[in-house]
Design a protein around this motif. Structure first.
Motif, short mmCIF file in Angstrom:
data_model
loop_
_atom_site.label_atom_id
_atom_site.label_comp_id
_atom_site.label_asym_id
_atom_site.label_seq_id
_atom_site.Cartn_x
_atom_site.Cartn_y
_atom_site.Cartn_z
N PHE A 212 82.50 -32.19 51.78
CA PHE A 212 81.42 -31.29 52.19
C PHE A 212 81.93 -29.85 52.26
O PHE A 212 81.28 -28.91 51.79
N LEU A 213 83.11 -29.67 52.84
CA LEU A 213 83.70 -28.32 52.96
C LEU A 213 84.11 -27.77 51.60
O LEU A 213 83.96 -26.58 51.33
N LYS A 214 84.61 -28.64 50.72
CA LYS A 214 84.99 -28.21 49.37
C LYS A 214 83.74 -27.71 48.62
O LYS A 214 83.78 -26.68 47.93
N ASP A 215 82.63 -28.44 48.73
CA ASP A 215 81.38 -28.02 48.08
C ASP A 215 80.91 -26.68 48.64
O ASP A 215 80.44 -25.81 47.90
N LEU A 216 81.05 -26.53 49.96
CA LEU A 216 80.63 -25.29 50.62
C LEU A 216 81.47 -24.10 50.10
O LEU A 216 80.94 -23.04 49.77
N GLU A 217 82.79 -24.30 50.00
CA GLU A 217 83.69 -23.24 49.52
C GLU A 217 83.39 -22.88 48.06
O GLU A 217 83.38 -21.70 47.70
N GLU A 218 83.11 -23.90 47.25
CA GLU A 218 82.84 -23.67 45.82
C GLU A 218 81.52 -22.89 45.65
O GLU A 218 81.43 -21.97 44.83
N ALA A 219 80.51 -23.28 46.42
CA ALA A 219 79.22 -22.58 46.36
C ALA A 219 79.37 -21.13 46.82
O ALA A 219 78.84 -20.20 46.20
#
Length: 568
Positions: free
Chosen positions: A550-557
């Motif tokens: 979830f945090l990885k997706d947030l950082e990528e976005a």
């Protein structure tokens, strides 16, 4: 058995009507769909002697005309081209082509034109374009999962591709169930609305005939939700078996990779955790960590009794009996070793990261009020040197989601403290989360403090006390299922697409979360289904999240939004 049964039926139909030795050729998506539903030994029983990936089989030149090639791949243009190349110089005696979703007419023409050697025996669509990890939980395993957070202007072509993948996956689920759904979506989410409308267009207009099953049953409901309506659930530590394994180690297509864990025996470096193949896991997947420990001890005690009886071999009859039971004995030993290894590894991680301490505060932030005490607890944990950077970040995010309006000054203090203690996490990521999933963006009553009925229910729960402080949180999905069961899901919050309305009481509901599901939510669905309310719920999403993903997706976005010239 609902979805896993559907995939197994498709694989059975593909393999049992083709006699003789076979090679099964899959792509990176269908290999997941098959692996969770079928074991290698079961494939061997169907005379499948080789399993290969479509891109690697194309590189080999070895002719194996004694084998029949059974292709089961997605109908992508890349796969069509790879098959076309194979058909130009065939390596196998026969080709049986199965596609996991709807083929375009142009693709069928390409395949027909390519079959100059007349080796293709059949071309069929089998609708298994999803991974059924549990009987009522599926994922589409979409890699670029962060796209749901992006405004359309940032990357319109890739966003369209992302939406197409989701719509195709949802369509395959309903084709596998042989039903056409009534479709509703979360009003506050543009991406949920877009997916709902494009799914309706496909099922009611573009492929209307394919979805016309002429059945008299009540149409199922497809409810399209947005992960950002409940950002709390994927940020929490988990304490039930399946969810905890995924949170602390990682669970991909029902497999756990332990190679990075150090001194793990070679035969246990990849473990299969399947409710279909492992009775102990099926019975314990939703139990909490304490119960798992006790149940594993009982299993070990039972095994020791069996081992003792096997040591007492005195006659030829005893020996024959031992030989007959030996495969079961080996299987039991392997199963015990697997679960003991897993629980031991998780215990180590819990101790190293002080997760019981961290989790107690997380649950307080998610379930109970008291801003002052929460601020103090989070501050103390940020200052605690034993707490990891990722746990500090999650605590600040949980505090921000709960108290963004109530205490902006103290929230800023926590973000500054986080930045000084864990320099790789800037305050910008917490702010980006609030911009994506703050109170102004959400539809549901995430903390049970907007709706009078929810406030009353929370008070009642508080008076009764909570069975376990670490598992008191309930995902927003639980409230949504309750509203559906009681016929109270509000049209204003979850509008219907088109003029296809529910005529009578629902029997089947597919809850699809754009942005990903969690195993905590799949547990809620399983427990709800066990109440026999008359409605069967199925949960699906673009991927299966843990807090790390979830945090990885947030950082990528956040990175893509920043690098875009668009003003968000």
């Amino acid at each position: 058995m609902v979805l896993i049964g559907a995939v197994r039926d498709y694989v059975n139909r593909m393999l049992q009507d083709i006699s003789g030795m076979k090679v099964l050729i899959l792509d990176s998506k269908t290999v997941s769909a098959v692996s969770v539903a079928y074991s290698l030994s079961e494939l061997l029983q169907k005379e499948v002697f080789l399993v290969e990936l479509v891109d690697s089989i194309s590189m080999s030149k070895e002719v194996m005309s004694h084998l029949k090639a059974v292709y089961f791949v997605q109908p992508t243009s890349e796969n069509i081209q790879l098959i076309r190349r194979q058909l130009a110089t065939p390596r196998f005696g026969e080709y049986h082509l199965f596609f996991s979703n709807i083929l375009k007419d142009t693709q069928i023409h390409i395949l027909a034109d390519s079959d100059e050697h007349e080796v293709v025996q059949q071309v069929q669509e089998v609708y298994a374009d999803f991974v059924a990890v549990d009987p009522c939980h599926f994922t589409l395993n979409i890699t670029s999962n962060h796209f749901y957070m992006l405004p359309v202007a940032v990357d319109p072509s890739n966003l369209q591709q992302y939406c197409d993948q989701i719509v195709d996956g949802i369509a395959a689920v309903f084709l596998a169930l042989k039903r056409r759904p009534i479709i509703r979506y979360q009003r506050t989410s543009d991406i949920a609305k877009r997916i709902a409308q494009e799914t309706a267009k496909l099922t009611y207009q573009q492929e209307s005939g394919l979805f016309d099953f002429r059945r008299n049953e009540v149409s199922p409901l497809l409810l399209v939700l947005d992960r950002r309506d409940d950002p709390v659930t994927p940020l929490l530590n988990q304490w039930t078996y399946q969810a905890m394994v995924h949170e602390l180690i990682g669970l991909q297509d029902n497999k756990v990779d332990l190679r990075s864990m150090g001194n793990i025996p070679k035969d246990q470096q990849e473990i299969v955790l399947s409710s279909e193949q492992d009775a102990f896991f099926r019975e314990n997947m939703y139990k909490n960590f304490g119960e798992i420990g006790m149940n594993i001890k009982s299993m070990v005690d039972e095994f020791q009794q069996v081992a003792k009886s096997n040591q007492n071999i005195q006659t030829i009859e005893d020996m024959a009996k031992f030989v007959d039971n030996y495969p079961e004995y080996r299987k039991m030993h392997g199963n015990i070793s697997k679960h003991v290894t897993l629980v031991a590894e998780m215990s180590k991680i819990v101790e190293e990261r002080k997760l019981m301490l961290v989790s107690e505060t997380e649950q307080e932030l998610a379930c109970n009020g008291g801003q002052g005490a929460a601020f103090e607890a989070v501050t103390n944990l940020i200052n605690n040197e034993s707490v990891s950077d990722i746990d500090r970040l999650r605590l600040v995010m949980l505090y921000a989601l709960r108290y963004e309006k109530e205490s902006p000054v103290q929230l800023m203090q926590l973000m500054n403290k986080l930045a000084s203690k864990s320099p790789k996490y800037k305050a910008g990521l917490v702010k980006f989360l609030l911009k994506q999933a703050g109170i102004d963006k959400r539809t549901g009553d995430l903390y049970g403090n907007r709706d009078l009925l929810n406030i009353a229910l929370n008070m009642a729960r508080g008076l009764k006390g909570v069975e376990n402080v670490y598992t008191q949180h309930q995902p927003l999905l639980f409230q949504i299922m309750e509203s559906i069961t009681k016929g109270r899901l509000r049209d204003v919050d979850y509008p219907v697409v088109g003029n296809h309305f529910q005529q009578s009481r629902l029997q089947d509901v597919v809850l699809f979360i754009v942005g990903g599901t969690t195993f905590e939510e799949s547990r809620s669905v399983a427990l709800q289904n066990a109440t026999n309310s008359g409605i069967r719920f199925i949960l699906g999403g673009t991927t299966i999240l843990n807090s790390k993903r979830f945090l990885k997706d947030l950082e990528e976005a956040q990175r893509l939004v920043r690098s875009s010239t668009t003003v968000v």
